[in-house]
Design a protein around this motif. Structure first.
Motif, PDB file in Angstrom:
ATOM      1  N   ARG A   1       0.825  -1.197   0.000  1.00 63.13           N
ATOM      2  CA  ARG A   1       0.000   0.000   0.000  1.00 63.13           C
ATOM      3  C   ARG A   1       0.868   1.261   0.000  1.00 63.13           C
ATOM      4  NH1 ARG A   1      -3.292   0.619   5.040  1.00 63.13           N
ATOM      5  NH2 ARG A   1      -3.262  -1.630   4.820  1.00 63.13           N
TER       6      ARG A   1
ATOM      7  N   LYS B   1       2.324   1.769  -3.478  1.00 60.27           N
ATOM      8  CA  LYS B   1       1.315   2.311  -4.393  1.00 60.27           C
ATOM      9  C   LYS B   1       1.114   3.801  -4.159  1.00 60.27           C
ATOM     10  CE  LYS B   1      -1.467  -1.813  -5.214  1.00 60.27           C
ATOM     11  NZ  LYS B   1      -2.790  -2.434  -5.015  1.00 60.27           N
ATOM     12  N   GLU B   2       1.043   4.195  -2.882  1.00 64.79           N
ATOM     13  CA  GLU B   2       0.868   5.614  -2.564  1.00 64.79           C
ATOM     14  C   GLU B   2       2.060   6.433  -3.053  1.00 64.79           C
ATOM     15  OE1 GLU B   2       0.170   6.160   1.589  1.00 64.79           O
ATOM     16  OE2 GLU B   2      -1.643   4.923   1.581  1.00 64.79           O
ATOM     17  N   GLN B   3       3.261   5.911  -2.868  1.00 61.46           N
ATOM     18  CA  GLN B   3       4.457   6.621  -3.289  1.00 61.46           C
ATOM     19  C   GLN B   3       4.492   6.742  -4.819  1.00 61.46           C
ATOM     20  OE1 GLN B   3       8.117   4.868  -1.996  1.00 61.46           O
ATOM     21  NE2 GLN B   3       9.350   6.594  -2.668  1.00 61.46           N
TER      22      GLN B   3
ATOM     23  N   ARG C   1       1.914   6.722  -6.826  1.00 59.87           N
ATOM     24  CA  ARG C   1       0.855   7.652  -7.218  1.00 59.87           C
ATOM     25  C   ARG C   1       1.298   9.093  -6.984  1.00 59.87           C
ATOM     26  NH1 ARG C   1      -2.558   9.015  -3.575  1.00 59.87           N
ATOM     27  NH2 ARG C   1      -4.110  10.524  -4.129  1.00 59.87           N
ATOM     28  N   ASN C   2       1.940   9.352  -5.851  1.00 58.68           N
ATOM     29  CA  ASN C   2       2.420  10.703  -5.560  1.00 58.68           C
ATOM     30  C   ASN C   2       3.505  11.136  -6.539  1.00 58.68           C
ATOM     31  OD1 ASN C   2       0.676  11.082  -3.438  1.00 58.68           O
ATOM     32  ND2 ASN C   2       2.118  10.337  -1.903  1.00 58.68           N
TER      33      ASN C   2
END
Length: 74
Positions: free
Chosen positions: A57, A60-62, A64-65
């Motif tokens: 997770r 994925k966040e990294q 996306r950022n």
């Protein structure tokens, strides 16, 4: 039975008022400004080595950022 009906009506009234507030302000209901940050905890999972699910997770966040920062106009 009248207590149940009165409690149900009050609950419906609160939902109605919150929905009117959302429609007028276009702003979602938020939590308080306290929370875990006040206690000095940086994240909900405050362990040194997060589990595999949490690592995926976070990756994925990294990603996306990074994608958002690449395509940012300003």
């Amino acid at each position: 039975m009248s207590t149940f009906i009165a409690a149900f009506v009050v609950l419906l009234l609160f939902f109605l008022l919150m929905s009117i507030g959302y429609i007028v302000k276009k702003k979602a209901v938020e939590g308080s400004c306290g929370g875990l940050g006040v206690l000095g905890i940086e994240k909900a999972c405050d362990c040194d080595d997060p589990c595999d699910k949490r690592k995926r997770r976070m990756e994925k966040e990294q990603a996306r950022n990074e994608l958002l920062n690449q395509n940012r106009i300003i």
